[in-house]
Enzyme design. Structure first.
Site, PDB file in Angstrom:
ATOM      1  N   ARG A   1       0.836  -1.212   0.000  1.00 28.33           N
ATOM      2  CA  ARG A   1       0.000   0.000   0.000  1.00 28.33           C
ATOM      3  C   ARG A   1       0.865   1.255   0.000  1.00 28.33           C
ATOM      4  O   ARG A   1       0.473   2.293  -0.506  1.00 28.33           O
ATOM      5  CB  ARG A   1      -0.941   0.023   1.218  1.00 28.33           C
ATOM      6  CG  ARG A   1      -1.666   1.357   1.367  1.00 28.33           C
ATOM      7  CD  ARG A   1      -2.802   1.331   2.357  1.00 28.33           C
ATOM      8  NE  ARG A   1      -2.419   0.819   3.648  1.00 28.33           N
ATOM      9  CZ  ARG A   1      -1.655   1.476   4.549  1.00 28.33           C
ATOM     10  NH1 ARG A   1      -1.214   2.682   4.285  1.00 28.33           N
ATOM     11  NH2 ARG A   1      -1.357   0.913   5.686  1.00 28.33           N
TER      12      ARG A   1
ATOM     13  N   TYR B   1     -15.338  16.997 -14.600  1.00 25.35           N
ATOM     14  CA  TYR B   1     -15.757  15.599 -14.554  1.00 25.35           C
ATOM     15  C   TYR B   1     -16.653  15.397 -13.324  1.00 25.35           C
ATOM     16  O   TYR B   1     -16.356  15.923 -12.240  1.00 25.35           O
ATOM     17  CB  TYR B   1     -14.509  14.707 -14.476  1.00 25.35           C
ATOM     18  CG  TYR B   1     -14.834  13.253 -14.311  1.00 25.35           C
ATOM     19  CD1 TYR B   1     -15.360  12.519 -15.364  1.00 25.35           C
ATOM     20  CD2 TYR B   1     -14.644  12.619 -13.084  1.00 25.35           C
ATOM     21  CE1 TYR B   1     -15.675  11.184 -15.199  1.00 25.35           C
ATOM     22  CE2 TYR B   1     -14.953  11.287 -12.915  1.00 25.35           C
ATOM     23  CZ  TYR B   1     -15.477  10.572 -13.980  1.00 25.35           C
ATOM     24  OH  TYR B   1     -15.797   9.260 -13.812  1.00 25.35           O
TER      25      TYR B   1
ATOM     26  N   ASP C   1      -6.388  17.810 -15.251  1.00 24.75           N
ATOM     27  CA  ASP C   1      -6.860  16.448 -15.542  1.00 24.75           C
ATOM     28  C   ASP C   1      -6.756  16.278 -17.047  1.00 24.75           C
ATOM     29  O   ASP C   1      -7.494  16.901 -17.814  1.00 24.75           O
ATOM     30  CB  ASP C   1      -8.304  16.302 -15.052  1.00 24.75           C
ATOM     31  CG  ASP C   1      -8.884  14.908 -15.328  1.00 24.75           C
ATOM     32  OD1 ASP C   1      -8.381  14.213 -16.225  1.00 24.75           O
ATOM     33  OD2 ASP C   1      -9.878  14.549 -14.662  1.00 24.75           O
TER      34      ASP C   1
ATOM     35  N   LYS D   1      -8.906   4.923 -18.922  1.00 21.66           N
ATOM     36  CA  LYS D   1      -9.398   5.319 -20.238  1.00 21.66           C
ATOM     37  C   LYS D   1      -8.348   4.997 -21.316  1.00 21.66           C
ATOM     38  O   LYS D   1      -8.068   3.841 -21.565  1.00 21.66           O
ATOM     39  CB  LYS D   1      -9.788   6.796 -20.197  1.00 21.66           C
ATOM     40  CG  LYS D   1     -10.623   7.182 -18.956  1.00 21.66           C
ATOM     41  CD  LYS D   1     -11.992   6.540 -18.940  1.00 21.66           C
ATOM     42  CE  LYS D   1     -12.716   6.728 -17.608  1.00 21.66           C
ATOM     43  NZ  LYS D   1     -12.827   8.084 -17.113  1.00 21.66           N
TER      44      LYS D   1
HETATM   45  C1  PLP Z   1     -13.075   8.645 -15.879  1.00 18.22           C
HETATM   46  C2  PLP Z   1     -12.525   9.984 -15.508  1.00 18.22           C
HETATM   47  C3  PLP Z   1     -12.095  10.253 -14.209  1.00 18.22           C
HETATM   48  C4  PLP Z   1     -12.205   9.235 -13.088  1.00 18.22           C
HETATM   49  O1  PLP Z   1     -11.428   8.128 -13.322  1.00 18.22           O
HETATM   50  P1  PLP Z   1     -11.731   6.670 -12.681  1.00 18.22           P
HETATM   51  O2  PLP Z   1     -10.598   5.860 -13.157  1.00 18.22           O
HETATM   52  O3  PLP Z   1     -13.064   6.250 -13.172  1.00 18.22           O
HETATM   53  O4  PLP Z   1     -11.759   6.874 -11.198  1.00 18.22           O
HETATM   54  C5  PLP Z   1     -11.557  11.506 -13.951  1.00 18.22           C
HETATM   55  N1  PLP Z   1     -11.474  12.450 -14.907  1.00 18.22           N
HETATM   56  C6  PLP Z   1     -11.906  12.237 -16.152  1.00 18.22           C
HETATM   57  C7  PLP Z   1     -11.791  13.321 -17.153  1.00 18.22           C
HETATM   58  C8  PLP Z   1     -12.449  10.991 -16.509  1.00 18.22           C
HETATM   59  O5  PLP Z   1     -12.884  10.785 -17.756  1.00 18.22           O
END
Ligand code: PLP
Length: 417
Positions: free
Chosen positions: A60, A118, A190, A215
């Site tokens: 962890r 988001y 992000d 993603k």
């Molecule tokens: C999917 C997403 C997140 C969150 O990611 P997870 O892996 O689902 O926790 C944050 N920011 C954006 C732009 C996203 O598309």
């Protein structure tokens, strides 16, 4: 000391000979599943735990598979950012985002974030951190005047998204960095929708970059993870929050996500190219009221994207999410998504399959018509995450679904397939 008798069968079973450590470099990544590491001495144990010596103690806290992944993303994001860029891996994009927010805010601190943030980020700031005295102003971060007006002496963070869901708003990262830094705040970006193949925010003045690796980085819809990259001094506090809150990336996921990086440029370049073709093709379709894609010259972020985003022989890479709005409102939007045969109705993005989602009834379902209008989202909008299918097949599929929904709510005489 007297000599120990030969160990019994259980002892021999537990104390197996250690696996070989290959002297040659393995091309495929390794998976280190061990949750715990043993030390030669108690002093070494104390030094590693106390961050006085490098090493691993407990998974962890740090684990080599997660580090291999995070360091690889740091290398991709930091290639021209002037050195010293490090990364830390997380169990999800939201674990990464929450660690950054917890690391750099406190009761009384202020955050400026996009109205179009988001949903998870929005909820974390608006519903959870607000209970702990962290106040957030949500503003249109493509409007520099509004960002500057929202910044106050307590502002610790300016949050931005390289490309925002679902309008594909393009963040002017250098201008946002300047506004944040004048106020001694950090700019966090992000960059999930962009990936380092489209844009590397650290090169444009951002302090930290976060990704949902679930993603594009993983890219095959089979692993959940997140990552934060930035200069060493800022990454340390983010790691400390992860140690406290436990959002570490698991080794098997880390292996898959790191492997995803090897084909990231190939996949994303191809997906951007197909998205550009799809956007151009559907923009001409008579059932289409609007297409949001920064590669189209009419998109408000087109010039900013051309200035900040990478290009190759195929031109500027404008991302691979296209939002298509047919005439006819909600019903038409849902009919468009449901009329696809190749495109799948599904959440998430960035994988090999083309996915479609009717925005107002899914990712933005908590918004009423007024809130949608304020965020510039049409009730009929459908977000497409363009996959790796052949462009012609995809264009045929989307065009077919558009033609099938046809006339609903279109201006008279506009529909003439
Ligand atoms: C999917 C997403 C997140 C969150 O990611 P997870 O892996 O689902 O926790 C944050 N920011 C954006 C732009 C996203 O598309």
């Amino acid at each position: 000391m007297t000599e120990a008798p030969p160990p019994g069968e259980n002892t021999r079973a537990v104390h197996l000979p250690p696996p070989p450590v290959p002297a040659q470099s393995a091309l495929g990544g390794a998976v280190w599943r061990s949750t715990t590491y043993s030390f030669d001495t108690s002093q070494e144990y104390a030094d590693v735990l106390g961050d006085r010596a490098p090493g691993y103690s407990y998974s962890r806290v740090d684990n080599p598979t997660a580090d291999a992944f995070a360091q690889a993303v740091a290398a991709m994001e930091g290639v021209r950012a002037g050195g010293g860029v490090a990364g830390q891996a997380f169990a999800s994009g939201m674990a990464a985002i929450s660690a950054v927010l917890l690391a750099f805010t406190h009761a009384g601190a202020h955050v400026v974030a996009p109205t179009a943030a988001y949903g998870g980020t929005y909820g974390l700031l608006a519903e959870l951190l607000s209970r702990f005295g962290v106040h957030t102003d949500f503003v249109d971060t493509t409007d520099l005047g509004r960002v500057r007006a929202a910044i106050r002496p307590e502002t610790r963070l300016v949050w931005a998204e390289t490309l925002a869901n679902p309008t594909m708003a393009v963040a002017d990262i250098p201008a946002l960095a300047e506004a944040a830094h004048e106020a001694d705040a950090l700019l966090v970006v992000d960059s999930t929708f962009a990936t380092p193949v489209v844009c590397r925010p650290l090169e444009h003045g951002a302090d930290l970059v976060v990704h949902s690796a679930t993603k594009y980085i993983g890219g095959h819809s089979d692993a959940t993870g997140g990552v934060v990259v930035g200069r060493g001094g800022l990454i340390g506090p983010v790691r400390t929050v992860r140690i406290h809150t436990g959002g570490m990336l698991a080794p098997d996921e880390a292996f898959l996500l790191r492997r995803g990086l090897e084909t990231l440029p190939l996949r994303v370049r191809r997906q951007c190219d197909t998205a550009a073709q799809l956007a151009a093709a559907v923009a001409r379709h008579p059932a289409v009221a609007r297409v949001d894609y920064p590669g189209l010259p009419g998109h408000p972020g087109h010039e900013t994207a051309r200035r900040l985003y990478d290009s190759g022989p195929e031109g500027t890479r404008f991302g691979a999410v296209v939002t298509i709005t047919p005439y006819g409102g909600r019903a038409a939007g849902m009919a468009l998504a449901d009329g696809l045969r190749l495109g799948l109705v599904a959440p998430s993005l960035g994988g090999t399959h083309t996915l479609a989602g009717h925005v107002a009834s899914t990712t933005h379902r908590q918004m009423d018509e007024h809130a949608l209008a304020a965020a510039g989202i049409d009730p009929g909008a459908v977000r497409f995450s363009v996959g790796l299918e052949d462009a012609d097949d995809l264009i045929f599929d989307v065009t077919n679904a558009l033609t099938a929904i046809g006339h609903a709510g279109m201006p008279d005489g506009a529909f003439n397939p």
